[in-house]
Design a protein around this motif. Structure first.
Motif, PDB file in Angstrom:
ATOM      1  N   PHE A 161      29.768  30.027  40.246  1.00 55.60           N
ATOM      2  CA  PHE A 161      28.279  31.404  40.199  1.00 55.60           C
ATOM      3  C   PHE A 161      29.404  32.554  39.721  1.00 55.60           C
ATOM      4  O   PHE A 161      30.262  33.096  40.729  1.00 55.60           O
ATOM      5  CB  PHE A 161      28.069  31.629  41.253  1.00 55.60           C
ATOM      6  N   MET A 162      29.595  32.935  38.386  1.00 49.21           N
ATOM      7  CA  MET A 162      30.357  34.042  37.706  1.00 49.21           C
ATOM      8  C   MET A 162      29.389  35.653  37.691  1.00 49.21           C
ATOM      9  O   MET A 162      28.571  34.967  37.229  1.00 49.21           O
ATOM     10  CB  MET A 162      30.668  34.299  36.740  1.00 49.21           C
ATOM     11  N   ILE A 163      30.078  36.601  38.302  1.00 45.58           N
ATOM     12  CA  ILE A 163      29.089  37.433  37.627  1.00 45.58           C
ATOM     13  C   ILE A 163      29.597  38.932  37.596  1.00 45.58           C
ATOM     14  O   ILE A 163      31.224  38.868  38.108  1.00 45.58           O
ATOM     15  CB  ILE A 163      29.465  38.047  39.384  1.00 45.58           C
ATOM     16  N   ALA A 164      30.079  39.299  36.792  1.00 45.71           N
ATOM     17  CA  ALA A 164      30.259  40.555  36.011  1.00 45.71           C
ATOM     18  C   ALA A 164      29.266  41.810  36.378  1.00 45.71           C
ATOM     19  O   ALA A 164      28.109  42.092  36.546  1.00 45.71           O
ATOM     20  CB  ALA A 164      29.796  40.246  34.305  1.00 45.71           C
ATOM     21  N   VAL A 165      30.428  42.233  37.090  1.00 45.19           N
ATOM     22  CA  VAL A 165      29.945  43.581  37.400  1.00 45.19           C
ATOM     23  C   VAL A 165      30.026  45.018  36.739  1.00 45.19           C
ATOM     24  O   VAL A 165      31.775  45.646  36.193  1.00 45.19           O
ATOM     25  CB  VAL A 165      30.112  44.364  38.750  1.00 45.19           C
ATOM     26  N   LEU A 166      29.147  45.765  35.700  1.00 38.77           N
ATOM     27  CA  LEU A 166      29.846  47.238  35.112  1.00 38.77           C
ATOM     28  C   LEU A 166      30.329  47.885  36.362  1.00 38.77           C
ATOM     29  O   LEU A 166      29.504  48.017  37.321  1.00 38.77           O
ATOM     30  CB  LEU A 166      28.343  47.527  34.491  1.00 38.77           C
ATOM     31  N   SER A 167      31.479  48.729  35.901  1.00 38.90           N
ATOM     32  CA  SER A 167      32.028  49.271  37.543  1.00 38.90           C
ATOM     33  C   SER A 167      32.863  50.338  36.791  1.00 38.90           C
ATOM     34  O   SER A 167      33.228  51.252  36.443  1.00 38.90           O
ATOM     35  CB  SER A 167      33.376  48.747  38.007  1.00 38.90           C
ATOM     36  N   GLY A 168      32.512  52.440  37.925  1.00 41.86           N
ATOM     37  CA  GLY A 168      32.527  52.866  37.726  1.00 41.86           C
ATOM     38  C   GLY A 168      33.979  53.172  38.873  1.00 41.86           C
ATOM     39  O   GLY A 168      34.646  52.293  38.917  1.00 41.86           O
ATOM     40  N   GLY A 169      33.730  54.010  39.465  1.00 44.37           N
ATOM     41  CA  GLY A 169      34.974  54.018  40.722  1.00 44.37           C
ATOM     42  C   GLY A 169      34.464  53.603  41.981  1.00 44.37           C
ATOM     43  O   GLY A 169      34.079  53.043  42.127  1.00 44.37           O
TER      44      GLY A 169
END
Length: 305
Positions: free
Chosen positions: A1-9
């Motif tokens: 189950f791959m999860i992509a996370v748009l990420s700041g700090g």
């Protein structure tokens, strides 16, 4: 189950840490903002990539909210004594990261390659991907004139009125193949509770990324960075107000409606759930404050539910 996370700090780092307590951290891919990156003292510094790396490695300075634990400041203090630019505090241990990155970049490595090397060195199994390997810089138009991200955020303590935000280099930047692959193949895409205007927007401004996220809208879950109409850390609430956005979870919903089918909001904002749903998103109410490990786990489980 791959999860992509748009990420700041910091908010993204804490979310990734929480998610890594619920799923195997190697199933997570962070697509990280590089609009904050800067060159200082001839060194390339990538604050969001470093914050996430240090946090996932268990090395982050929780007292300061940035940098490494057990830090010393001898170089900074000596530089200040010499009359050098010392307003951007780089600790002695942290400097080693920037020296290493700068040397690798000078020899032809990409930011993505260096991010992977630093993650591997620190035992971080989550994949950390800069949104782009190309130059991209968040810039502010303020009451005091034009400023770089770090001039606004650190030098002026994000305490000047902003009238516009721009993203220098965005038009010519390109997402890496790894970023495109992550956004295409992930079972779930998460928009971390990072500042929507200066942590998430620079990622979305890289041509191609916004479209890839929008195409996956049904699989996208966003987390509100506002709790009770205020940012837990940083100037998200102020910037939204100054730039004409509704400073509430409804305002966050309006920003993310084209990209996400679901918005997770804090219990403190439960009364606003109908306004979120009116914007066209499913609204999930849980705790979004990750200072407590139990609450962090609850949020991670809500993201995956």
């Amino acid at each position: 189950f791959m999860i992509a996370v748009l990420s700041g700090g910091v908010g993204a780092a804490r979310l990734l840490r929480a998610l890594g307590g619920v799923v195997d951290p190697s199933e997570l891919t962070a697509i990280v903002n590089v609009g904050d990156d800067l060159v200082l003292h001839g060194l390339t510094i990538c604050p969001d990539l470093d914050t996430i790396t240090y946090t996932l490695a268990g090395l982050s300075n929780e007292v300061l909210g940035w940098g490494l634990t057990g830090e010393t400041w001898r170089v900074r203090d000596e530089l200040a004594a010499l009359g050098g630019e010392a307003w951007f505090s780089l600790g002695d241990r942290d400097l080693a990261t920037h020296l290493y990155r700068s040397e690798r970049l000078a020899r032809g490595a990409t930011k993505s390659e260096v991010a992977a090397e630093l993650a591997q060195h620190h035992g971080v199994t989550t994949t950390l991907l800069p949104a782009t390997d190309d130059p991209l810089a968040t810039r502010f138009t303020t009451e005091l004139g034009e400023m770089s991200f770090q001039e606004y955020f650190v030098k002026h303590h994000h305490d000047v009125v902003v009238t516009d935000i721009s993203f220098e280099g965005a038009q010519s930047a390109r997402p890496t193949a790894a970023v495109r692959e992550a956004l295409t193949s992930a079972e779930r895409i998460v928009i971390a509770p990072s500042n929507p205007l200066i942590s998430i927007e620079p990622i979305l401004r890289v041509p191609g990324i916004r479209d890839l996220v929008a195409q996956r809208r049904e699989d996208v879950v966003a987390i509100s960075p506002l709790v009770g109409g205020a940012a837990l850390k940083g100037p998200a609430d102020r910037l939204m107000r100054e730039l004409g956005h509704d400073v509430s979870v409804a305002g966050i919903a309006a920003l993310y409606a084209p990209l996400a089918a679901t918005l997770i909001i804090d219990e403190m904002d439960a009364a606003h759930a109908p306004r979120v749903e009116a914007a066209g998103l499913k609204c999930v109410v849980t705790t979004t404050v990750m200072a407590d490990p139990v609450h962090a786990r609850q949020l991670a489980q809500a993201v995956l539910a």
